[in-house]
Motif scaffolding. Structure first.
Motif, PDB file in Angstrom:
ATOM      1  N   MET A 125       0.845  -1.185   0.000  1.00 40.74           N
ATOM      2  CA  MET A 125       0.000   0.000   0.000  1.00 40.74           C
ATOM      3  C   MET A 125       0.888   1.246   0.000  1.00 40.74           C
ATOM      4  SD  MET A 125      -1.264   0.492   3.957  1.00 40.74           S
ATOM      5  CE  MET A 125      -0.053   0.803   5.268  1.00 40.74           C
ATOM      6  N   LYS A 126       0.278   2.373  -0.377  1.00 44.01           N
ATOM      7  CA  LYS A 126       0.998   3.639  -0.378  1.00 44.01           C
ATOM      8  C   LYS A 126       0.870   4.307   0.981  1.00 44.01           C
ATOM      9  CE  LYS A 126       0.538   6.209  -4.020  1.00 44.01           C
ATOM     10  NZ  LYS A 126      -0.060   7.173  -4.987  1.00 44.01           N
ATOM     11  N   ALA A 127       1.960   4.954   1.429  1.00 42.44           N
ATOM     12  CA  ALA A 127       1.950   5.647   2.722  1.00 42.44           C
ATOM     13  C   ALA A 127       2.960   6.779   2.693  1.00 42.44           C
ATOM     14  CB  ALA A 127       2.279   4.681   3.862  1.00 42.44           C
ATOM     15  N   ALA A 128       2.761   7.742   3.616  1.00 35.70           N
ATOM     16  CA  ALA A 128       3.739   8.810   3.844  1.00 35.70           C
ATOM     17  C   ALA A 128       4.523   8.434   5.097  1.00 35.70           C
ATOM     18  CB  ALA A 128       3.031  10.145   4.033  1.00 35.70           C
ATOM     19  N   VAL A 129       5.846   8.351   4.975  1.00 38.60           N
ATOM     20  CA  VAL A 129       6.678   7.853   6.065  1.00 38.60           C
ATOM     21  C   VAL A 129       7.642   8.943   6.534  1.00 38.60           C
ATOM     22  CG1 VAL A 129       8.294   6.048   6.776  1.00 38.60           C
ATOM     23  CG2 VAL A 129       6.549   5.548   5.036  1.00 38.60           C
ATOM     24  N   LEU A 130       7.674   9.157   7.858  1.00 39.66           N
ATOM     25  CA  LEU A 130       8.671  10.049   8.450  1.00 39.66           C
ATOM     26  C   LEU A 130       9.865   9.190   8.858  1.00 39.66           C
ATOM     27  CD1 LEU A 130       9.397  12.917   9.479  1.00 39.66           C
ATOM     28  CD2 LEU A 130       8.457  12.219  11.704  1.00 39.66           C
ATOM     29  N   LYS A 131      11.007   9.398   8.178  1.00 40.99           N
ATOM     30  CA  LYS A 131      12.182   8.555   8.432  1.00 40.99           C
ATOM     31  C   LYS A 131      13.168   9.200   9.389  1.00 40.99           C
ATOM     32  CE  LYS A 131      11.888   5.948   4.151  1.00 40.99           C
ATOM     33  NZ  LYS A 131      12.605   5.451   2.939  1.00 40.99           N
ATOM     34  N   SER A 132      13.215  10.544   9.390  1.00 36.72           N
ATOM     35  CA  SER A 132      14.086  11.257  10.317  1.00 36.72           C
ATOM     36  C   SER A 132      13.516  12.650  10.528  1.00 36.72           C
ATOM     37  CB  SER A 132      15.521  11.341   9.775  1.00 36.72           C
ATOM     38  OG  SER A 132      15.557  12.060   8.558  1.00 36.72           O
ATOM     39  N   PHE A 133      13.758  13.192  11.722  1.00 36.39           N
ATOM     40  CA  PHE A 133      13.273  14.532  12.022  1.00 36.39           C
ATOM     41  C   PHE A 133      13.989  15.550  11.131  1.00 36.39           C
ATOM     42  CE2 PHE A 133      12.404  12.417  16.159  1.00 36.39           C
ATOM     43  CZ  PHE A 133      11.028  12.594  16.159  1.00 36.39           C
ATOM     44  N   GLY A 134      13.204  16.454  10.577  1.00 34.01           N
ATOM     45  CA  GLY A 134      13.760  17.481   9.706  1.00 34.01           C
ATOM     46  C   GLY A 134      13.761  17.124   8.243  1.00 34.01           C
ATOM     47  N   SER A 135      13.367  15.895   7.910  1.00 33.16           N
ATOM     48  CA  SER A 135      13.313  15.495   6.504  1.00 33.16           C
ATOM     49  C   SER A 135      11.863  15.454   6.040  1.00 33.16           C
ATOM     50  CB  SER A 135      13.964  14.121   6.310  1.00 33.16           C
ATOM     51  OG  SER A 135      13.219  13.121   6.988  1.00 33.16           O
TER      52      SER A 135
END
Length: 359
Positions: free
Chosen positions: A1-11
């Motif tokens: 499925m498609k998702a929005a992922v936060l991988k690191s703060f500030g990115s």
């Protein structure tokens, strides 16, 4: 499925394909149709707010969708039901003092972080897995109406404060922070719960006038001057009688003297609910006179979020026509433009404005 992922703060959020959630016992999987974007999500993602997040994570606190799959403990839910996804996840092994995580947003303490490790991912995705008890039926709605129903996530917060303060029909309420996003929601919720009058202090006269336009004679605006004693008396004069209940929902940037002036308008034997951010960004905390609290028998409640049954009760208020979701002006983005949605939410914060992602 498609998702929005936060991988690191500030990115920026990464829009990518991720594994679909796998159903476990005591869980439900929901196809997300619409989810709100908090006005301060940009400050969460860049680390300014220092929220407890174990990265990488799919963010997004709750949303509106349709049930895709249910576990064996679900006896009322059916596949295809329209539901609200309540992000306030509680541990199940201590009903007196459960640990809490806000799914897709933050967690409180070590126990909350353990919850987050399992119920980790939020609603900025095509599907979301939740505890069974966090999936609340809405009844028959349309896909277009799902966008408006995202306002539940905002309205639930002050509703939890008023439930804790035992707000009763016919009472006079003061909302400290009425010109903000959650504060304006508090005004509408208090009126829906039967408040006879809501006193609304604030500095922004344009927003105060708009609240009067929306809600009429049951609201009383008060323009704050910044002088604590003067403002306290002005708020008391605006009320048609004694102030029964005060809800503070001011942001962290506010001077504590503004909050204290509002709190100390409450009558003897009155109730105060504290849901704001005083002291969270450093600086002075809230100082209240011990003799005033004791001699006037003031009840002060610290409230984070709301009780487990609050969402269903609030949905009933909407269904009865007592709480109008139509007050909210919404702007929708698709999931591919999640970063644009976050920027838009930050630039368009304020009363009855809502930015939504529709995965």
């Amino acid at each position: 499925m498609k998702a929005a992922v936060l991988k690191s703060f500030g990115s920026p959020l990464a829009i990518e394909t991720v594994p679909v959630p796998v159903l476990g016992t005591g869980e439900v999987i929901v196809d997300i149709v619409a989810t709100r974007v908090l006005s301060y999500m940009n400050e969460v993602f860049d680390g300014t707010r220092n929220y407890a997040l174990d990265l990488p994570i799919i963010p997004g606190p709750g949303g509106i969708g349709r049930v895709r799959a249910i576990g064996p403990d679900a006896t009322r839910l059916n596949v295809g039901d329209w539901v609200f996804c309540d992000p306030t996840v509680r541990s199940r092994d201590d009903v007196v003092a459960p640990d809490i995580a806000l799914q897709g947003l933050t967690a409180a303490g070590p126990g909350g972080m353990r919850l987050q490790q399992h119920f980790r991912h939020g609603s900025f995705a095509e599907q979301m897995r939740l505890p069974t008890e966090n999936v609340k039926r809405l009844g028959a709605i349309t896909s277009e109406q799902a966008t408006q129903w995202c306002a539940l996530g905002t309205l639930l917060v002050p509703y939890g404060g008023f439930l804790a303060a035992n707000l009763r029909p016919g009472e006079t309420v003061l909302v400290s922070g009425a010109t903000g996003n959650f504060g304006s929601a508090a005004v509408s919720v208090a009126l829906a719960m039967g408040a006879a009058c809501v006193v609304m202090p604030g500095r922004n006269e344009t927003i105060l006038a708009d609240l009067v336009r929306r809600f009429g004679s049951r609201v009383q605006p008060v323009k704050l001057s910044g002088n604590e004693d003067h403002d306290r008396e002005a708020m008391k004069r605006a009320a048609p009688g004694p102030v029964d209940c005060v809800l503070d929902i001011m942001p962290p940037s506010v001077n504590p003297t503004v909050v204290r002036a509002a709190i100390m308008t409450v009558r003897p034997y009155g109730r105060v609910a504290l849901m704001g951010g005083v002291g969270m960004a450093g600086g002075a905390g809230l100082e209240l006179p011990y003799p005033w609290i004791m001699r006037n028998c003031i009840s002060i409640h610290g409230v984070w979020m709301y009780p487990p049954d609050a969402a269903s009760r609030l949905i009933a208020l909407v269904g009865a026509g007592l709480l109008r979701l139509e007050e909210y002006q919404t702007t929708a983005f698709d999931l591919d433009h999640a970063n644009d949605a976050v920027a838009h939410a930050a630039a368009n914060a304020g009363p009855f404005k809502m930015t939504v992602i529709r995965p």
